[in-house]
Design a protein around this motif. Structure first.
Motif, PDB file in Angstrom:
ATOM      1  N   GLU A 112     -14.395   9.813   7.245  1.00 22.39           N
ATOM      2  CA  GLU A 112     -12.988   9.416   7.390  1.00 22.39           C
ATOM      3  C   GLU A 112     -12.431   9.832   8.748  1.00 22.39           C
ATOM      4  OE1 GLU A 112     -10.943   7.440   5.700  1.00 22.39           O
ATOM      5  OE2 GLU A 112     -12.728   7.010   4.520  1.00 22.39           O
ATOM      6  N   TYR A 160       0.796  -1.223   0.000  1.00 22.31           N
ATOM      7  CA  TYR A 160       0.000   0.000   0.000  1.00 22.31           C
ATOM      8  C   TYR A 160       0.829   1.272   0.000  1.00 22.31           C
ATOM      9  CZ  TYR A 160       1.224   0.506   4.934  1.00 22.31           C
ATOM     10  OH  TYR A 160       1.923   0.669   6.099  1.00 22.31           O
ATOM     11  N   HIS A 196      -5.789   7.121   6.018  1.00 19.79           N
ATOM     12  CA  HIS A 196      -7.076   7.726   6.389  1.00 19.79           C
ATOM     13  C   HIS A 196      -6.921   9.224   6.644  1.00 19.79           C
ATOM     14  CE1 HIS A 196      -9.591   4.143   6.563  1.00 19.79           C
ATOM     15  NE2 HIS A 196      -8.608   3.506   7.183  1.00 19.79           N
ATOM     16  N   MET A 223      -7.372   0.086   0.358  1.00 18.54           N
ATOM     17  CA  MET A 223      -7.902  -1.217  -0.011  1.00 18.54           C
ATOM     18  C   MET A 223      -6.882  -2.306   0.321  1.00 18.54           C
ATOM     19  SD  MET A 223      -9.255  -2.576  -3.722  1.00 18.54           S
ATOM     20  CE  MET A 223      -7.587  -2.786  -4.378  1.00 18.54           C
ATOM     21  N   ASN A 242      -7.377   5.579  -2.052  1.00 17.74           N
ATOM     22  CA  ASN A 242      -8.325   4.469  -1.933  1.00 17.74           C
ATOM     23  C   ASN A 242      -7.655   3.135  -2.243  1.00 17.74           C
ATOM     24  OD1 ASN A 242     -10.823   5.623  -1.070  1.00 17.74           O
ATOM     25  ND2 ASN A 242     -11.038   6.590  -3.068  1.00 17.74           N
ATOM     26  N   GLU A 243      -6.745   3.135  -3.213  1.00 14.51           N
ATOM     27  CA  GLU A 243      -5.996   1.907  -3.519  1.00 14.51           C
ATOM     28  C   GLU A 243      -5.126   1.505  -2.333  1.00 14.51           C
ATOM     29  OE1 GLU A 243      -4.467  -1.376  -5.664  1.00 14.51           O
ATOM     30  OE2 GLU A 243      -6.215  -0.106  -5.993  1.00 14.51           O
ATOM     31  N   LEU A 293      -7.426  10.816  -4.680  1.00  7.18           N
ATOM     32  CA  LEU A 293      -8.444   9.878  -4.213  1.00  7.18           C
ATOM     33  C   LEU A 293      -8.228   8.483  -4.777  1.00  7.18           C
ATOM     34  CD1 LEU A 293     -11.625  12.128  -4.453  1.00  7.18           C
ATOM     35  CD2 LEU A 293     -10.550  11.292  -2.363  1.00  7.18           C
ATOM     36  N   LEU A 314      -6.759  10.835   3.242  1.00  8.37           N
ATOM     37  CA  LEU A 314      -8.043  10.724   2.543  1.00  8.37           C
ATOM     38  C   LEU A 314      -9.043  11.720   3.127  1.00  8.37           C
ATOM     39  CD1 LEU A 314      -9.763   9.402   0.414  1.00  8.37           C
ATOM     40  CD2 LEU A 314     -10.277   7.549   2.017  1.00  8.37           C
TER      41      LEU A 314
END
Length: 561
Positions: A511, A455, A492, A483, A479-480, A475, A495
């Protein structure tokens, strides 16, 4: 319905349908992962009572050892599906130091029959159907006749091949562990990592593979087209080691070389050297004298020390406090067996740096100084190991000595042109310096070289795009990252900041709740104290976004609409 599929029931405004793993409300269907549904069903059985984490572990993961983060993530996903808040719970309440409690009534009566639609409703539905037919036609035309963008990550999935300047490209897929001895998985990981390391030192080859100090995702899904591929299997039985290796030409589909080794575990290093030399010979690579020495050079001559090191590495990459402490113990045991084991000193340095970065201990500055001392010792023992320069660069970055860190990383890439983590860390440091525009190209190079990376590569990209004001790409990459690792706090944080900066205040508040669920005493000012950002404008930009969400000490928490 079978006992394994409980009847549907009402929970507040929601209809819970266990058989379909979904929640229903006002015609909206929200899917739930099986574990999240299992959690909800268990809490519903004991509605109004506090259920301990231990009870939930036993009920949901019987006989399996999982981390606390696994349960935390199930709670986060369930809250998100229900539209619940950790700070102002309407469904699931966190009982400090005890567990969780379902704080809404469970109604197991069947749903009321829907009323017949009125003439106005029927007319509305007819108009909607006509609109949908027209829309589907337009979309169908666009799909068939208009050029479409690539799906996935536009900034990473459509990358051009590595600029290899005519050099052949090779990938080493993660070696598979044969047998049922799961604790030996570190051995397969270690063989993969070291084979990639050996081959990466050859100047006549670009090596693309899942070798990463930063953590990796070994599923092979991100593999890019390459000319040659190495696969292998490994099995250990008592003091015997079985290794099988295959080299395939991906253009012709031919298997160029295959070998099976069955030798005592004490011959592990000889097996590694033989594999590297045979691949080089099969590909007719010109290997210099210095490269020949590197292939023959092992990081330690003690197989027991090497095994302790590999076990420590696998624990270090989990990035949790308890595993970090276990890894440190194993590194020290490896050093006790071989006091000249440079990579074990480097791993020990990273464990101390993790204490500082994650604020796991009160004396963070002491931990960082220990990390620097261990990294310098590793460099003094063996100045020809690229990973040692990387570790020293990482520690230097934590000390905000960023230009020094970049110089060390350039040395690492001069020793190993395929060292993906070096490019990634260089990109991350440029962001710390306020040079975010230089970051994407460096991270893209890292992802080309290690498409199975974990990640962090995507987090570094998303972070850079936040400071560049490119909300869409920020974004996509954040988000990847989440995930791949939903428990990553920094992901977080960024984000939430991107959503707030882009005008999605409601999404940013969700968030913010995720952040507080992961760390209930989170405060941005405290977190930024050990964050190595030296560009004051960027630090202020991040803090301003988080202040709007009530995540700084002096801010007042904004309630969700």
């Amino acid at each position: 319905m079978s006992p394994s599929q409980p009847e549907a029931f009402n929970l507040g405004a929601w209809r819970v349908v266990p058989a379909d793993n979904e929640l229903c409300r006002d015609g909206k269907r929200v899917p739930l992962e099986p574990k999240a549904m299992g959690l909800l069903l268990y809490l519903a059985e004991l509605a109004g009572n506090t259920v301990s984490r231990e009870q939930l572990f036993e009920a949901l993961w019987p006989g399996v050892v999982v981390s606390d983060d696994t349960l935390t993530q199930a709670v986060i996903k369930l809250r998100k599906a229900l539209g619940d808040s950790a700070k102002n719970p309407r469904y699931i309440q966190t009982v400090a130091k005890r567990g969780y409690r379902l704080c809404v009534t469970v109604d197991r009566s069947p749903p009321a029959a829907p009323a017949a639609p009125s003439n106005r409703q029927r007319s509305g539905w007819a108009l909607l159907v006509v609109t949908l037919v027209i829309l589907i036609g337009v979309l169908g035309y666009r799909t068939l006749y208009m050029p479409q963008p690539m799906s996935g990550l536009p900034d990473v999935s459509a990358l051009k091949p590595v600029p290899a300047e005519g050099l052949p490209t090779l990938t080493v897929q993660p070696f598979q562990l044969l047998g049922e001895d799961a604790p030996q998985a570190y051995l397969a990981q270690g063989l993969t990592f070291d084979l990639i390391t050996d081959l990466s030192r050859l100047s006549g080859l670009w090596v693309i593979g899942s070798r990463s100090i930063l953590g990796q995702k070994d599923d092979g899904k991100g593999a890019l087209p390459v000319r040659y591929r190495v696969t292998g299997e490994v099995q250990r039985a008592a003091d015997e080691l079985r290794v099988q290796v295959h080299l395939q030409d991906m253009q012709s589909g031919r298997q160029l070389w295959s070998e099976r080794y069955h030798q005592p575990i004490d011959n592990l290093f000889q097996i590694q050297e033989q594999i590297s030399r045979q691949i080089a010979a099969t590909l007719s690579l010109k290997v210099s004298e210095a490269e020949q020495r590197h292939l023959a050079h092992r990081y330690t001559h003690s197989v027991p020390a090497y095994e302790l090191f590999l076990r420590a590495q696998s624990l270090l990459l989990v990035r949790l406090r308890e595993e970090n402490e276990k890894a440190r113990t194993l590194y020290r045991q490896a050093i006790a067996l071989d006091p000249s084991f440079a990579r074990a000193y480097a791993g020990l340095a990273l464990s101390h740096a993790a204490d500082y970065r994650n604020q796991w201990i009160s004396s963070g500055s002491v931990a960082l100084e220990k990390a620097r001392g261990m990294a310098r010792t590793a460099l003094q023992i063996d100045p020809d190991i690229p990973e040692v320069y990387w570790v020293l660069a990482y520690v230097s970055a934590q000390q905000r000595q960023h230009e020094k860190a970049i110089g060390l990383l350039k040395k690492a890439t001069s020793l190993d042109q395929s060292f993906a983590d070096a490019y990634a860390l260089m990109g991350g440091i440029n962001t710390y310096l306020g040079r975010s525009d230089r970051t994407p190209a460096l991270i893209r190079t890292a992802i080309r070289l290690n498409p199975d990376a974990g990640y962090l590569y995507y987090l570094l990209l998303g972070r850079a795009y936040f400071y560049l004001g490119d909300w869409e790409q920020a974004l996509i990459n954040l988000n990847e990252a989440l995930m791949r690792n939903p428990a990553n706090l920094e992901g977080h944080i960024y984000l939430a900041a991107v959503l707030e900066a882009s005008g999605d205040h409601a999404g940013a508040l969700w968030e913010a709740d995720e952040i507080l669920a992961l760390q209930d005493d989170f405060n941005a000012d405290s977190w930024l104290q050990t964050y190595p950002m030296t560009d004051k404008g960027q630090a202020r930009q991040l803090r301003t976004a988080l202040a709007s969400l009530g995540l700084v000490e002096t801010a007042v928490r904004v309630q969700k609409p």
